[in-house]
Design a protein around this motif. Structure first.
Motif, PDB file in Angstrom:
ATOM      1  N   GLY A  60       0.741  -0.793  -0.016  1.00 36.12           N
ATOM      2  CA  GLY A  60      -0.082  -0.900   0.472  1.00 36.12           C
ATOM      3  C   GLY A  60       1.222   1.279   0.398  1.00 36.12           C
ATOM      4  N   TRP A  61       1.669   0.900   0.569  1.00 33.32           N
ATOM      5  CA  TRP A  61       3.179   2.294  -0.007  1.00 33.32           C
ATOM      6  C   TRP A  61       3.143   2.635  -0.691  1.00 33.32           C
ATOM      7  CZ3 TRP A  61       7.969   4.076  -0.023  1.00 33.32           C
ATOM      8  CH2 TRP A  61       8.628   5.097   0.512  1.00 33.32           C
ATOM      9  N   GLU A  62       3.635   1.782  -1.370  1.00 31.01           N
ATOM     10  CA  GLU A  62       4.611   1.958  -2.515  1.00 31.01           C
ATOM     11  C   GLU A  62       3.488   3.087  -3.521  1.00 31.01           C
ATOM     12  OE1 GLU A  62       7.494   1.193  -3.857  1.00 31.01           O
ATOM     13  OE2 GLU A  62       8.093   0.731  -1.772  1.00 31.01           O
ATOM     14  N   ALA A  63       1.846   2.120  -3.480  1.00 30.73           N
ATOM     15  CA  ALA A  63       1.048   2.546  -4.307  1.00 30.73           C
ATOM     16  C   ALA A  63       0.797   3.884  -3.991  1.00 30.73           C
ATOM     17  CB  ALA A  63      -0.374   1.666  -4.559  1.00 30.73           C
ATOM     18  N   GLU A  64       0.906   4.310  -2.881  1.00 31.86           N
ATOM     19  CA  GLU A  64      -0.206   5.743  -2.432  1.00 31.86           C
ATOM     20  C   GLU A  64       0.599   7.143  -1.241  1.00 31.86           C
ATOM     21  OE1 GLU A  64      -4.345   2.948  -1.256  1.00 31.86           O
ATOM     22  OE2 GLU A  64      -2.263   3.673   0.721  1.00 31.86           O
ATOM     23  N   ALA A  65       2.196   6.108  -0.867  1.00 30.90           N
ATOM     24  CA  ALA A  65       2.520   7.188  -0.328  1.00 30.90           C
ATOM     25  C   ALA A  65       4.208   7.502  -0.458  1.00 30.90           C
ATOM     26  CB  ALA A  65       2.854   6.512   0.807  1.00 30.90           C
ATOM     27  N   ARG A  66       4.625   6.196  -1.857  1.00 28.06           N
ATOM     28  CA  ARG A  66       5.909   6.851  -2.410  1.00 28.06           C
ATOM     29  C   ARG A  66       6.638   7.855  -3.236  1.00 28.06           C
ATOM     30  NH1 ARG A  66       8.119   4.895  -6.773  1.00 28.06           N
ATOM     31  NH2 ARG A  66       6.805   3.856  -7.801  1.00 28.06           N
ATOM     32  N   GLU A  67       5.146   8.582  -4.123  1.00 26.16           N
ATOM     33  CA  GLU A  67       5.376   9.081  -4.791  1.00 26.16           C
ATOM     34  C   GLU A  67       5.359  10.494  -4.599  1.00 26.16           C
ATOM     35  OE1 GLU A  67       2.260  11.033  -8.931  1.00 26.16           O
ATOM     36  OE2 GLU A  67       2.163   9.264  -8.031  1.00 26.16           O
ATOM     37  N   VAL A  68       4.339  10.314  -3.543  1.00 24.52           N
ATOM     38  CA  VAL A  68       4.915  11.645  -2.395  1.00 24.52           C
ATOM     39  C   VAL A  68       5.752  12.404  -1.568  1.00 24.52           C
ATOM     40  CG1 VAL A  68       3.721  12.447  -0.147  1.00 24.52           C
ATOM     41  CG2 VAL A  68       2.062  11.494  -2.010  1.00 24.52           C
ATOM     42  N   LEU A  69       5.965  10.849  -0.991  1.00 27.15           N
ATOM     43  CA  LEU A  69       8.104  10.885  -0.050  1.00 27.15           C
ATOM     44  C   LEU A  69       9.017  10.947  -1.226  1.00 27.15           C
ATOM     45  CD1 LEU A  69       6.597   8.919   2.147  1.00 27.15           C
ATOM     46  CD2 LEU A  69       6.966  11.177   3.346  1.00 27.15           C
ATOM     47  N   LEU A  70       8.655  10.384  -2.106  1.00 28.62           N
ATOM     48  CA  LEU A  70      10.386  10.107  -3.137  1.00 28.62           C
ATOM     49  C   LEU A  70      10.023  10.355  -4.631  1.00 28.62           C
ATOM     50  CD1 LEU A  70      11.336   6.041  -1.665  1.00 28.62           C
ATOM     51  CD2 LEU A  70      12.096   9.493  -1.657  1.00 28.62           C
ATOM     52  N   PRO A  71       9.358  11.519  -5.015  1.00 28.98           N
ATOM     53  CA  PRO A  71       9.099  12.052  -6.323  1.00 28.98           C
ATOM     54  C   PRO A  71       9.831  11.983  -7.224  1.00 28.98           C
ATOM     55  CG  PRO A  71       9.487  14.276  -4.519  1.00 28.98           C
ATOM     56  CD  PRO A  71       9.092  12.884  -4.031  1.00 28.98           C
ATOM     57  N   HIS A  72      10.793  11.431  -7.208  1.00 26.16           N
ATOM     58  CA  HIS A  72      12.090  10.914  -8.564  1.00 26.16           C
ATOM     59  C   HIS A  72      12.104   9.353  -8.390  1.00 26.16           C
ATOM     60  CE1 HIS A  72      12.372  15.616  -9.176  1.00 26.16           C
ATOM     61  NE2 HIS A  72      12.967  15.261  -7.663  1.00 26.16           N
ATOM     62  N   ALA A  73      11.241   8.967  -7.323  1.00 28.83           N
ATOM     63  CA  ALA A  73      11.909   7.207  -7.438  1.00 28.83           C
ATOM     64  C   ALA A  73      11.098   6.611  -8.870  1.00 28.83           C
ATOM     65  CB  ALA A  73      11.879   6.337  -6.589  1.00 28.83           C
TER      66      ALA A  73
END
Length: 418
Positions: A405-418
């Motif tokens: 869930g974190w990968e789908a929902e939070a990663r883009e917010v916290l790591l926008p260039h990942a």
């Protein structure tokens, strides 16, 4: 083409939670997920309970632990002076940590609540050190304050203004529910807000039959119930003001009265956790009849907690939301362990975590909870048809873990260039 690991080379995230880190699983999970992306993580939090095994000794995670807040129940007249003094001391400690102890972060992730003094200090630190500030909204801090001093107190209005004004100055936002996201957008003008739902970590799962039997036997012996083989109802709790323990005591008395009129098994109602209201509850629980329902409290270490949930028959959630917008992570934990949950109904937001008569039951008062126990546990150790159906539905609904869930929902917010 350079891989995403190059984009994060040397990246550092500071997470801030002014509470007992051991009782802040969501922030621990954030740190573990970030570290899995080769990010160095500094956690600034209060010392206290033991940490998850995955966090202890992780080479990319460094904990900077502040002295724990003293847990005690205070008269309402003392709440504000004590809280004000604590906030000033915490602010000074946070300033010292950010200016002297920590290396420059690229991102600061702060849990809210508490909002005082964390929002002010982290916004200042983010601007001074050129970092992005992300707020993870677990609830509204002003609503939690209102539980202690009353909703009409002038400080509640001031706290609401402070939280709204400073919240708008963050660079990104996460929230635990759609209802909270909508409240922030419509009433406070905070958008976009990404919903990161609480989900169970992979360690929350039903126990195999033999392990379940052994753990239950050891548990009842430890709690002074040797010789009994009771049904096990587990209620994870933090012993805070937003949990209705008086309702539970009333429900136990009512269930005892109903059980006296029919065949009914012994039931162990186990409340886990520790906090300022536990001693008072234990004194009240000692006056219960204890004929069929045996109420006990027990602190569980982080590695034992998921195993006890996995060995239980039924979950119980006494959370009475201060805002009506938050969702208790304990429901996700219990469902991950395969447990149907009886949950105190505090409004439509709860639909996001528990569907009535599907993955659990909702109750509005003690009488309803007592009737649910009678209905679900009457034929123990054989499951009633109702309980078996709920357990089957929970098992079917188990799917996405916290990390996925974190990968789908939070990663883009916290790591926008990942």
């Amino acid at each position: 083409m350079l891989g995403s690991s190059w984009l994060r080379e040397g990246m550092r995230v500071t997470t801030v939670v002014l509470g007992d880190l051991g009782r802040s699983p969501r922030m621990q999970y954030h740190a573990e997920a970030l570290a899995a992306h080769e990010v160095d993580v500094d956690i600034v939090a209060c010392a206290g309970s033991a940490l998850h095994a995955e966090l202890r000794g992780h080479p990319r995670i460094t904990c900077h632990l502040l002295p724990p807040a003293r847990e005690r129940s205070l008269p309402r007249a003392l709440l504000l002076p004590v809280a004000a003094g604590r906030a000033v001391l915490q602010a000074l400690r946070l300033v010292w940590v950010f200016l002297v102890v920590l290396r420059k972060p690229d991102v600061i992730l702060v849990q809210n609540p508490p909002a005082v003094p964390t929002l002010l200090v982290t916004i200042a630190a983010a601007r001074l050190r050129g970092a992005r500030l992300i707020i993870d909204w677990h609830n509204l801090a002003w609503a939690v304050l209102a539980l202690g001093i009353g909703p009409r107190h002038p400080l509640v209005s001031l706290a609401r203004w402070y939280e709204r004004v400073l919240g708008r100055r963050a660079d990104g936002h996460l929230a635990v529910s759609d209802a909270l996201r909508a409240e922030l957008a419509v009433r406070w003008g905070i958008a976009p807000v990404r919903v990161l739902r609480d989900r169970p970590a992979e360690r929350f799962a039903p126990l195999p039959d033999e392990a379940r039997r052994l753990l239950r036997r050891r548990l009842v012996e430890r709690l002074g119930l040797a010789g009994l083989e009771p049904a096990l109802v587990v209620s994870p709790t933090s012993w805070t003001r937003d949990e209705d323990f008086d309702l539970l005591l009333d429900a136990v008395r009512r269930c005892e009265a109903l059980a006296a009129e029919r065949a009914f098994p012994d039931v162990l109602v186990l409340l886990t956790g520790r906090g300022p209201r536990r001693a008072r509850f234990e004194a009240q629980a000692a006056t219960l009849p204890g004929r069929r329902l045996h109420v006990r409290t027990l602190w569980l270490e982080p590695d034992d907690y998921p195993r006890v949930l996995g060995a239980a028959d039924l979950g119980l959630c006494l959370h009475r939301s201060a805002s009506g917008l938050d969702l208790p992570m304990k429901i996700a934990d219990m469902q991950g362990a395969g447990l149907p949950v009886c949950a105190l109904d505090y409004g439509l937001c709860l639909d996001e975590a528990l569907r009535h008569e599907d993955t659990g039951l909702r109750f509005a008062d003690a009488a309803a909870l007592a009737r649910q126990w009678i209905d679900l546990l009457a034929t123990f150790p054989r499951a009633t048809e109702h309980l078996a159906r709920l357990r089957s539905n929970v098992e079917k609904a188990r799917g996405t873990t916290w990390r996925a869930g974190w990968e789908a929902e939070a990663r883009e917010v916290l790591l926008p260039h990942a």
